[in-house]
Design an enzyme around this catalytic site. Structure first.
Site, PDB file in Angstrom:
ATOM      1  N   LYS A 115      -2.899 -12.635   8.903  1.00  0.00           N
ATOM      2  CA  LYS A 115      -3.255 -11.583  10.075  1.00  0.00           C
ATOM      3  C   LYS A 115      -4.331 -11.565  10.366  1.00  0.00           C
ATOM      4  CE  LYS A 115       0.565  -9.378   8.399  1.00  0.00           C
ATOM      5  NZ  LYS A 115       1.827  -8.058   8.068  1.00  0.00           N
ATOM      6  N   LYS A 197       4.905 -22.472   7.259  1.00  0.00           N
ATOM      7  CA  LYS A 197       6.611 -21.086   6.848  1.00  0.00           C
ATOM      8  C   LYS A 197       7.047 -20.543   7.916  1.00  0.00           C
ATOM      9  CE  LYS A 197       6.481 -16.506   6.002  1.00  0.00           C
ATOM     10  NZ  LYS A 197       6.188 -15.599   5.631  1.00  0.00           N
ATOM     11  N   LYS A 200       9.074 -14.973  10.941  1.00  0.00           N
ATOM     12  CA  LYS A 200       9.849 -14.021  12.067  1.00  0.00           C
ATOM     13  C   LYS A 200       9.241 -14.296  12.988  1.00  0.00           C
ATOM     14  CE  LYS A 200       8.768  -9.681   9.134  1.00  0.00           C
ATOM     15  NZ  LYS A 200       9.017  -8.538   8.455  1.00  0.00           N
TER      16      LYS A 200
END
Ligand code: TRP
Length: 331
Positions: A115, A197, A200
Site C-alpha cells: 500500500k 492477486k 478490488k
C-alpha cells in the site's frame, strides 16, 4: 470464549466494490460458523481511512457492506453485525496495543509495503499501525478463530504475537486467536494476470469479477480470462490461468481438482470458461437479489447496525476494562 462459546471474528473494509476473491476467501464461509461459534462480523470503516476516501461514498459503502453480510446468509439475530467506528473500544484498545507492537514487526507487513508503494504520496502513520487496530478488533472479543483470505494471514500471526507478548506480562489477558482459511479459494488471482492477486482496486476491469457484476458481465469476463496455449483442463505448474479458474470453480462447486479434470476431459477451454462463468453467476444471483432488497430498506439496515453495535460494545467494554485495570489505569 464468551459464555462458553468459542468466538469467531472477521472484518471487511468498506472500500471499493468487493470481488469474488472476497466472497470465496471470506464472506461465503462466514455463515458456517454461526451455529458453533459466537460470531462478530465487522465493517471496518476505521481501517478504510488509512487511504483517502470520499465521505459520501464511504458512508454508502459502509451500509452496503453490512447489507452484503446479511445477503450472504448471515442472520443478524444470530450474528453480531456492526460498524467498527460505532464501538469506540476498538480505537482505545488499538492505542494500547500500539505500545506493545514493534516498529520492526510493522515494517515487515507485506500489505503495508504494497500500500505504501501504491499510495506513495500518503504513507501516513495509520497505514503503518493498521495491524495494531486489526489486532484490537480481534482481541477485544477474546476471539478463538479468524476466518480470512490468505492475504490477511500475516496480520493474524502478528496479532498472535502481540497477544502472547502481553499475556507473558499479564497472564491470560487475551485469547490467542487462530487464522482459518478456506481449503479452496483462499487466494483468487487476477483474470488478466494470474500471477497477481485479484484486487478490488485493479484498474483493468476485466481482471476482476465483482460480487455485484451482472450475469452477462461475469460470463464475458471469464470468457476473456488469460489462459495458456495448452488445450487440456488440468491443474499443473505453469498453468496459472487455468489453475486459477479451476480454483474458482472448485470453491463454488465444492468439487476436487480431479473431479473437474474428469468433467472437462476432451473439452476445450471455451467450454470450461463458460461453465465457470455460469456457475459463478448462478451462485451470486440470490446474493445480489437479497442485497438489492436490503439496500432499498434503509430503516431496517440502520436498526440492524444499531443493534449490532450495542451487542458488540457490551462485550468489548468487558475486555477493555480488564485490560485497563491490569495496565494500571484508574477505572
Ligand atoms: N485487514 C483486513 C482486510 O484488509 C480487514 C480487517 C480488519 C480484518 N480487521 C479485521 C479481518 C479483523 C479479520 C479480522 O481485509
Amino acid at each position: 470464549m464468551l459464555n462458553d462459546r468459542k468466538v469467531s471474528f472477521s472484518g471487511i473494509q468498506p472500500s471499493g466494490n468487493l470481488t469474488i476473491g472476497n466472497y470465496l476467501g471470506a464472506l461465503k464461509n462466514f455463515p458456517y460458523y454461526t451455529e458453533n461459534y459466537k460470531c462478530f462480523y465487522c465493517v471496518v470503516d476505521m481501517h478504510a481511512i488509512t487511504v483517502r476516501q470520499v465521505p459520501a461514498e464511504l458512508r454508502r459503502r459502509t451500509s452496503e457492506t453490512l447489507a452484503l453480510y446479511i445477503a450472504c446468509g448471515l442472520d443478524p439475530d444470530k450474528n453480531t453485525l456492526y460498524v467498527q467506528s460505532h464501538v469506540p473500544a476498538h480505537a482505545e484498545l488499538a492505542w494500547i496495543l500500539n505500545c506493545f507492537t514493534m516498529f520492526g514487526e510493522l515494517s515487515r507487513m507485506t500489505q503495508f509495503k504494497d500500500k505504501s508503494a501504491r499510495h506513495a504520496d500518503n504513507i501516513n502513520a495509520g497505514l503503518f499501525t493498521y495491524p495494531a487496530l486489526m489486532a484490537a478488533d480481534i482481541l477485544l472479543y477474546q476471539t478463538d478463530v479468524v476466518p480470512i483470505g490468505a492475504d490477511q494471514k500475516q496480520h493474524v500471526e502478528l496479532t498472535r504475537n502481540i497477544a502472547e507478548r502481553i499475556n507473558q506480562i499479564y497472564p491470560d489477558l487475551f485469547t490467542v486467536p487462530e487464522p482459518i482459511m478456506p481449503q479452496a479459494g483462499a487466494k483468487i488471482m487476477s483474470l488478466a494476470d494470474p500471477t497477481k492477486k485479484m484486487s478490488k482496486s485493479d484498474e483493468n476491469e476485466n481482471a476482476v469479477v465483482r460480487i455485484l457484476d451482472d450475469r452477462d458481465t461475469i460470463i464475458r469476463k471469464f470468457r476473456r480470462a488469460v489462459t495458456d496455449s495448452d488445450t487440456c483442463v488440468r491443474f499443473a505448474e505453469g498453468k496459472d490461468g487455468i489453475n486459477n479458474l479451476m480454483t474458482i470453480y472448485a470453491a463454488f462447486t465444492g468439487k476436487s481438482m480431479e473431479e473437474i479434470e474428469r468433467e472437462f476431459e476432451g473439452r476445450g477451454y471455451g467450454d470450461f470458461k463458460l461453465a465457470v462463468g455460469e456457475t459463478c453467476a448462478d451462485q451470486l444471483a440470490p446474493v445480489q437479489a437479497e442485497f438489492k432488497k436490503l439496500c432499498a430498506d434503509k430503516a431496517y439496515l440502520e436498526a440492524q447496525m444499531k443493534k449490532g453495535a450495542d451487542e458488540a460494545a457490551y462485550y468489548a467494554r468487558k475486555t477493555l476494562s480488564k485490560v485497563k485495570k491490569k495496565l494500571g489505569f484508574i477505572i
